[in-house]
Design a protein around this motif. Structure first.
Motif, short mmCIF file in Angstrom:
data_model
loop_
_atom_site.label_atom_id
_atom_site.label_comp_id
_atom_site.label_asym_id
_atom_site.label_seq_id
_atom_site.Cartn_x
_atom_site.Cartn_y
_atom_site.Cartn_z
N ASN A 122 15.07 64.57 8.64
CA ASN A 122 14.27 63.48 9.18
C ASN A 122 15.15 62.64 10.10
N PRO A 123 15.36 63.10 11.34
CA PRO A 123 16.28 62.38 12.22
C PRO A 123 15.78 60.98 12.50
N ALA A 124 16.74 60.06 12.57
CA ALA A 124 16.40 58.68 12.89
C ALA A 124 16.00 58.58 14.35
N PRO A 125 15.23 57.53 14.72
CA PRO A 125 14.77 57.40 16.11
C PRO A 125 15.89 57.40 17.12
N ASN A 126 17.06 56.86 16.75
CA ASN A 126 18.17 56.77 17.70
C ASN A 126 19.20 57.86 17.54
N GLN A 127 18.93 58.84 16.66
CA GLN A 127 19.90 59.92 16.48
C GLN A 127 19.91 60.79 17.73
N GLU A 128 21.09 61.05 18.24
CA GLU A 128 21.18 61.67 19.56
C GLU A 128 21.50 63.15 19.53
N CYS A 129 21.40 63.81 18.35
CA CYS A 129 21.73 65.22 18.27
C CYS A 129 20.53 66.08 18.61
N GLY A 130 20.81 67.30 19.01
CA GLY A 130 19.73 68.25 19.25
C GLY A 130 19.35 68.32 20.72
N LYS A 131 18.47 69.28 21.05
CA LYS A 131 18.05 69.47 22.43
C LYS A 131 17.18 68.30 22.87
N GLY A 132 17.33 67.93 24.15
CA GLY A 132 16.50 66.89 24.70
C GLY A 132 16.88 65.48 24.26
N ARG A 133 18.00 65.31 23.59
CA ARG A 133 18.41 63.99 23.10
C ARG A 133 19.75 63.59 23.72
N LYS A 134 19.84 63.73 25.05
CA LYS A 134 21.10 63.43 25.71
C LYS A 134 21.19 61.97 26.14
N GLU A 135 20.06 61.28 26.18
CA GLU A 135 20.07 59.89 26.62
C GLU A 135 20.26 58.98 25.42
N LEU A 136 21.19 58.07 25.53
CA LEU A 136 21.48 57.14 24.45
C LEU A 136 20.53 55.94 24.56
N LYS A 137 19.77 55.71 23.52
CA LYS A 137 18.82 54.61 23.53
C LYS A 137 19.52 53.30 23.20
N PRO A 138 18.99 52.18 23.70
CA PRO A 138 19.58 50.88 23.35
C PRO A 138 19.52 50.67 21.83
N PRO A 139 20.55 50.09 21.26
CA PRO A 139 20.58 49.92 19.80
C PRO A 139 19.52 48.94 19.30
N ARG A 140 18.91 49.29 18.19
CA ARG A 140 17.94 48.42 17.55
C ARG A 140 18.66 47.57 16.50
N VAL A 141 18.31 46.30 16.44
CA VAL A 141 18.98 45.36 15.55
C VAL A 141 17.96 44.77 14.59
N LEU A 142 18.35 44.68 13.33
CA LEU A 142 17.52 44.02 12.33
C LEU A 142 18.26 42.81 11.79
N GLU A 143 17.68 41.63 11.99
CA GLU A 143 18.20 40.44 11.34
C GLU A 143 17.31 40.19 10.13
N ALA A 144 17.84 40.50 8.96
CA ALA A 144 17.01 40.56 7.76
C ALA A 144 16.59 39.20 7.24
N LEU A 145 17.34 38.15 7.53
CA LEU A 145 17.04 36.81 7.02
C LEU A 145 17.18 35.84 8.18
N SER A 146 16.11 35.67 8.94
CA SER A 146 16.23 35.07 10.27
C SER A 146 16.13 33.55 10.31
N ALA A 147 15.39 32.92 9.38
CA ALA A 147 15.18 31.46 9.40
C ALA A 147 14.64 31.03 10.76
N SER A 148 15.40 30.22 11.51
CA SER A 148 14.91 29.72 12.81
C SER A 148 14.91 30.78 13.90
N GLY A 149 15.62 31.90 13.66
CA GLY A 149 15.69 32.97 14.66
C GLY A 149 16.78 32.78 15.69
N LEU A 150 17.64 31.78 15.51
CA LEU A 150 18.70 31.51 16.50
C LEU A 150 19.61 32.71 16.70
N ARG A 151 20.01 33.36 15.63
CA ARG A 151 20.92 34.50 15.74
C ARG A 151 20.25 35.63 16.52
#
Length: 593
Positions: free
Chosen positions: A125-154
């Protein structure tokens, strides 16, 4: 959008916000609206934390790009040979290609294939940003999760200040916080609106239901992160990075050892090195959670600043590399009479031909009584005893910070911390306190330069510690350290002490090593030689952790916030209590006991 999210959006649209009730707070390139009441948590002190995280994130994006390019070039060299190889199960592969073939220190003992022979890892079950395999030569921008955001400043600072960043998901399970975060997203314009999304969700459930989907997971809770670690290590992609803060320092530093064991699975000791031990306890805990899913961590930076510890670790999947975990963990024996401490590794390996056997570590590491002073030992741990920093990463982060210092509001503090970290001995766990050694012997203290020189002249290495200005890391054994101190006391006599005291027992022995106190060239670090600031004072009074969101601010919080903040709040809405407080008084006049 779920039902709860729609409800929040409707409530937000129905409310008419008076801008006079809010204060605009600017940090970096982000701006947030904060209500005068303590409805959503914001901590000005954490500017150091946020700046350090942004610096690490920039370096991570750069390293990730280099690793991806390196993988593609290796694939071109091998050509169709890679495609013909059968897909391997993730747990059967030694190391992810993202690891660059580099183990953290000398603790990776399993044999690995050379880089050019490493096959591409293909998960079921490859992750959305996993770059292995055919047709996956383009590196996607990294996705970030801020798990406890409060005001969202970070999250907003990540989106606006880090080039190449992808989607930033900000979570919180408090409706007021999600409402504030969405208001701040709109307040920060189109870039923030296009990249940041705010969701009302329990971070633990969200991370567990989104396995291996985020390149970066940021945990910055108010207190202990222990309840979030199990789901966090599952949510990071292979080669991704987990950023984790712990602010419960009283627990991690030995104030409540039994509580620390229940939360982190490790018993702390109250030595001068307790803050570094807190870092190593947190790393050991993250590794423990990762191991349950055939994963392991590689620390790139571990920092103790202000009132918290913060670690940055990369996470990989490999059942075989995971076997090395016992080699990276140790128990600590701390003498109750003197400053001596000793480490005992949990596991060891025996190599025979090409095979490696994993066996329990040898023990005990010490006798029942301290060989230096004759007192008993306290035992703590297990702690992470492998390196807690990656020297190449630290250098890259420091160079990046210096190159764009105008973009870091806390440049002075984070550059000072990174400079000190860059000069630490990477493979020496914990440290000694020169003042503690002298307190044991009841003697005057040699200068740090003189003591360092004696250690260097004896043929050992020594460095400072970013955790404590008086801390000294060295690979010299404790008997050498005490011999140096015995030689020092011979030249600087002390008053006679009762014979049963630890210092008296130590000084009663003749030194085996004759210390040489001549000044050594390397006795000053590069930063000290260049007079670069390494330990800065707090920028203002009342610098420290603030009140948890939702609590009513009263005069008893002067020590945390200062008189001006308390008076300002009282003048803003004098005599106005929070609605929930008024309702409680009206409904039930009986006070809570």
């Amino acid at each position: 959008m779920g039902g709860d999210d729609e409800k929040i959006a409707d409530e937000e649209n129905q409310k008419n916000f008076d801008i006079n009730d809010f204060t605009v707070i600017k940090e970096g390139e982000a701006e947030i609206l904060m209500h005068a009441k303590n409805e959503v948590f914001y901590n000005k002190t954490q500017v150091n934390n946020r700046d350090m995280s942004i610096a690490v994130l920039r370096t991570f994006i750069s390293k990730r790009k280099q690793e991806h390019d390196s993988m593609l070039s290796r694939r071109k060299k091998t050509g169709p040979k890679v495609a013909e190889e059968p897909a391997l199960e993730p747990e059967a592969v030694e190391d992810s290609v993202m690891h660059n073939g580099k183990s953290n220190g000398e603790y990776e003992v399993s044999e690995e294939k050379p880089q050019d022979e490493q096959p591409c890892i293909i998960s079921e079950n490859p992750a959305p940003n996993q770059e292995c395999g055919k047709g996956r030569k383009e590196l996607k921008p990294p996705r970030v999760l801020e798990a406890l955001s409060a005001s969202g400043l970070r999250a907003l600072r990540y989106a606006r200040e880090v080039d190449g960043i992808g989607q930033v998901v900000a979570l919180d399970n408090d409706k007021a916080s999600v409402e504030a975060c969405r208001r701040n997203i709109k307040f920060n314009g189109s870039v923030a609106c296009s990249k940041v999304e705010s969701n009302l969700a329990d971070a633990r459930v969200y991370m567990m239901t989104h396995p291996k989907e985020f390149d970066v997971v940021d945990l910055d809770p108010y207190g202990s992160p222990s309840v979030f670690l199990d789901s966090a290590v599952q949510s990071v992609v292979d080669g991704g990075i987990l950023m984790c803060t712990a602010t419960d320092m009283a627990v991690l530093c030995g104030g409540n050892g039994e509580v620390c064991y229940s939360k982190y699975g490790s018993y702390p000791l109250r030595g001068k090195y307790c803050h570094e031990m807190a870092l190593r306890i947190l790393l050991a805990c993250i590794e423990s959670h990762a191991n349950r899913y055939k994963r392991y961590i590689v620390p790139v930076l571990s920092v103790q600043m202000d009132f918290y510890v913060r670690v940055f670790v990369r996470i990989y999947t490999s059942a075989s590399a995971m076997k090395n975990t016992p080699l990276k963990l140790s128990y600590v024996y701390q003498c109750i009479g003197c400053d001596s401490f000793h480490l005992q590794t949990i596991g060891r390996t025996v190599s025979k031909n090409t095979s490696v056997r994993y066996l329990p570590g040898f023990g005990p590491a010490v006798a029942q009584e301290c060989s230096d002073c004759g007192k008993k030992y306290n035992m703590g741990g297990p702690i992470w005893s492998a390196p807690i920093h990656d020297e190449e990463w630290v250098t890259s982060i420091l160079e990046d910070v210096k190159s764009i210092k105008h973009r870091y509001p806390a440049f002075g503090r984070i550059s000072a911390v990174l400079t000190t970290i860059s000069e630490e001995l990477p493979d020496v766990p914990l440290f000694l306190s020169l003042h503690n050694l002298c307190a044991t012997l009841k003697c005057t203290s040699p200068s740090a330069v003189i003591f360092r020189s004696a250690v260097i002249n004896a043929g050992y290495r020594i460095s400072g510690s970013h955790v404590n200005p008086l801390g000294l890391k060295t690979d010299a054994p404790m008997d050498v350290i005490w011999d140096i101190m015995r030689c020092w006391v011979k030249n600087h006599p002390v008053k006679a002490q009762p014979p049963d005291q630890a210092g008296s027992v130590i000084l009663a022995k003749e030194p085996v090593l004759q210390a040489n106190f001549a000044r050594a060239v390397a006795s000053l670090s590069k930063a000290q030689a260049k007079k670069v600031a390494r330990f800065l004072p707090n920028p203002e009074r009342h610098w420290g952790p603030k009140l948890r969101a939702g609590r009513q601010i009263t005069s008893k919080h002067v020590s945390l916030l200062g008189e001006e903040a308390i008076n300002g709040l009282n003048n803003h809405e004098e005599g106005d209590e929070p609605p929930n407080k008024r309702k409680k008084t009206e409904d039930d006049p009986t006070p809570n006991l």
